[in-house]
Design an enzyme around this catalytic site. Structure first.
Site, PDB file in Angstrom:
ATOM      1  N   SER A   1      -6.193  16.797  -9.876  1.00  0.00           N
ATOM      2  CA  SER A   1      -7.421  16.546 -10.640  1.00  0.00           C
ATOM      3  C   SER A   1      -8.167  17.849 -10.863  1.00  0.00           C
ATOM      4  O   SER A   1      -8.112  18.763 -10.041  1.00  0.00           O
ATOM      5  CB  SER A   1      -8.323  15.566  -9.893  1.00  0.00           C
TER       6      SER A   1
ATOM      7  N   TYR B   1     -12.523  13.727  -2.643  1.00  0.00           N
ATOM      8  CA  TYR B   1     -11.535  13.562  -3.724  1.00  0.00           C
ATOM      9  C   TYR B   1     -10.939  14.912  -4.129  1.00  0.00           C
ATOM     10  O   TYR B   1      -9.721  15.057  -4.275  1.00  0.00           O
ATOM     11  CB  TYR B   1     -12.225  12.894  -4.909  1.00  0.00           C
TER      12      TYR B   1
ATOM     13  N   GLY C   1      -9.451   7.600 -19.981  1.00  0.00           N
ATOM     14  CA  GLY C   1     -10.471   6.564 -19.935  1.00  0.00           C
ATOM     15  C   GLY C   1      -9.959   5.355 -19.174  1.00  0.00           C
ATOM     16  O   GLY C   1      -9.259   4.513 -19.732  1.00  0.00           O
TER      17      GLY C   1
ATOM     18  N   ARG D   1     -10.682   2.612 -15.447  1.00  0.00           N
ATOM     19  CA  ARG D   1     -11.763   2.030 -14.649  1.00  0.00           C
ATOM     20  C   ARG D   1     -12.301   3.010 -13.617  1.00  0.00           C
ATOM     21  O   ARG D   1     -13.432   2.886 -13.154  1.00  0.00           O
ATOM     22  CB  ARG D   1     -11.295   0.734 -13.974  1.00  0.00           C
TER      23      ARG D   1
ATOM     24  N   SER E   1       0.849  -1.190   0.000  1.00  0.00           N
ATOM     25  CA  SER E   1       0.000   0.000   0.000  1.00  0.00           C
ATOM     26  C   SER E   1       0.885   1.240   0.000  1.00  0.00           C
ATOM     27  O   SER E   1       1.978   1.243   0.579  1.00  0.00           O
ATOM     28  CB  SER E   1      -0.887   0.004   1.244  1.00  0.00           C
ATOM     29  N   VAL E   2       0.401   2.307  -0.640  1.00  0.00           N
ATOM     30  CA  VAL E   2       1.172   3.548  -0.648  1.00  0.00           C
ATOM     31  C   VAL E   2       1.329   4.122   0.753  1.00  0.00           C
ATOM     32  O   VAL E   2       2.247   4.909   1.008  1.00  0.00           O
ATOM     33  CB  VAL E   2       0.542   4.599  -1.588  1.00  0.00           C
TER      34      VAL E   2
ATOM     35  N   LYS F   1      -7.035  16.056  -3.896  1.00  0.00           N
ATOM     36  CA  LYS F   1      -6.303  16.351  -5.125  1.00  0.00           C
ATOM     37  C   LYS F   1      -5.740  17.767  -5.165  1.00  0.00           C
ATOM     38  O   LYS F   1      -4.627  17.990  -5.651  1.00  0.00           O
ATOM     39  CB  LYS F   1      -7.204  16.098  -6.341  1.00  0.00           C
TER      40      LYS F   1
END
Length: 303
Positions: free
Chosen positions: A151, A164, A197, A199, A75-76, A168
């Site tokens: 993002s 999120y 594009g 998942r 895991s990071v 970001k």
């Protein structure tokens, strides 16, 4: 024609590299001669489970193409283990691409602490842990490149992505600060806001557009930012669909009140149009430039 960008003597760590954009980064770095640590826990886009096969498949792809790579299944949030894999196998770490991420999309009033905490843990704490583990080695060797993945949800906002977007844009704040600290040791730090594009975006982007937003169209920018040829630092770049653009802060020149005389909320309301007027807007590059209008206002009324 620019000089070829090569990484034969460099070691690159890419997190979240078991699929999507991270996989594209790892493959392209390897194609340019880098020794690559392909990190991926192999969990779902919601941060559940683990599967070693994701990273292993990408390593197999790189090796079949004649490249050099090893897998990291950590895991990071255990960033020191990921960097240690680079040191154990290759003896150094030169480039860190913080790409790992998950989604826990919910409107704010429905969001639970676990949705907030896990997104923060993977995106912010994970990127911190990996970068912090690599930082001393980059300082010692006098060379390093770090790329954070931001993002447009953080830059501009997006419905149902408060967790999120927070994470970001926070990563861009980290980018700006590390760029200042790292420059004297030739550690350059930049951030990208990619659209691809994958998942994570499937179902969020119209199918006809999704097919055109290939992850491979993001990676050339990342490989350039990770190269010796790149001298950019503290930058933020939107990238996707074959297009790249640089983002910068813009601020109105504002309106200055007399700090000695004071002012009230009604004065703010009366001058709101001027406060929000972006004519001849400023583009502060650092804290000194950010204070320019404020200091000018103090000087104006000091006379």
């Amino acid at each position: 024609m620019s000089d070829a960008i090569r990484f034969e003597d460099k070691v690159v760590v890419v997190t979240g590299a078991g699929g999507g954009i991270g996989r594209a980064h790892a493959l392209l770095f390897a194609r340019h001669g880098a020794r690559v640590v392909v990190n991926d826990l192999g969990g779902s886009t919601h941060g559940e489970g683990a599967n070693a096969s994701a990273a292993d498949r990408v390593v197999a792809e790189i090796r079949e193409a004649g490249g050099t790579a090893v897998a990291s299944h950590d895991s990071v949030t255990d960033g020191e283990k990921i960097v240690q894999a680079a040191l154990d196998h290759f003896g150094r770490v030169d480039v860190v691409v913080n790409n790992a991420g998950i989604l826990r999309d919910k409107t704010f009033h429905k969001m639970e602490d676990s949705d907030w905490d896990l997104v923060y843990k993977v995106h912010v704490e994970g990127a911190y842990k990996v970068t912090r583990a690599a930082w001393p080695h980059m300082r010692e060797q006098g060379y390093g490149r770090v790329i954070f993945t931001s993002s447009t949800s953080g830059i501009y906002g997006n419905f149902g992505q408060s967790n999120y977007g927070m994470a970001k844009l926070g990563l861009y704040g980290l980018t700006r600060n590390l760029a200042i600290e790292g420059r004297k040791n030739n550690i350059l730090v930049n951030a990208i806001a990619p659209t691809g594009g994958t998942r994570m975006t499937e179902g969020l982007i119209p199918p006809q557009v999704f097919e055109q937003l290939k992850p491979e169209l993001v990676s050339p920018l990342v490989v350039f930012l990770g190269s010796e040829q790149c001298q950019e630092t503290s930058g933020l770049f939107e990238v996707g669909g074959g297009w790249i653009g640089k983002v910068r802060w813009e601020r109105s020149l504002g309106f200055g009140f007399d700090p000695k005389a004071g002012f009230d909320a009604e004065d703010v309301a009366a001058n709101w149009k001027a406060i929000c007027d972006f004519t001849d807007a400023a583009h502060p590059a650092d804290n000194v430039e950010a204070l320019r209008e404020m200091m000018a206002n103090l000087q104006k009324y000091a006379l």
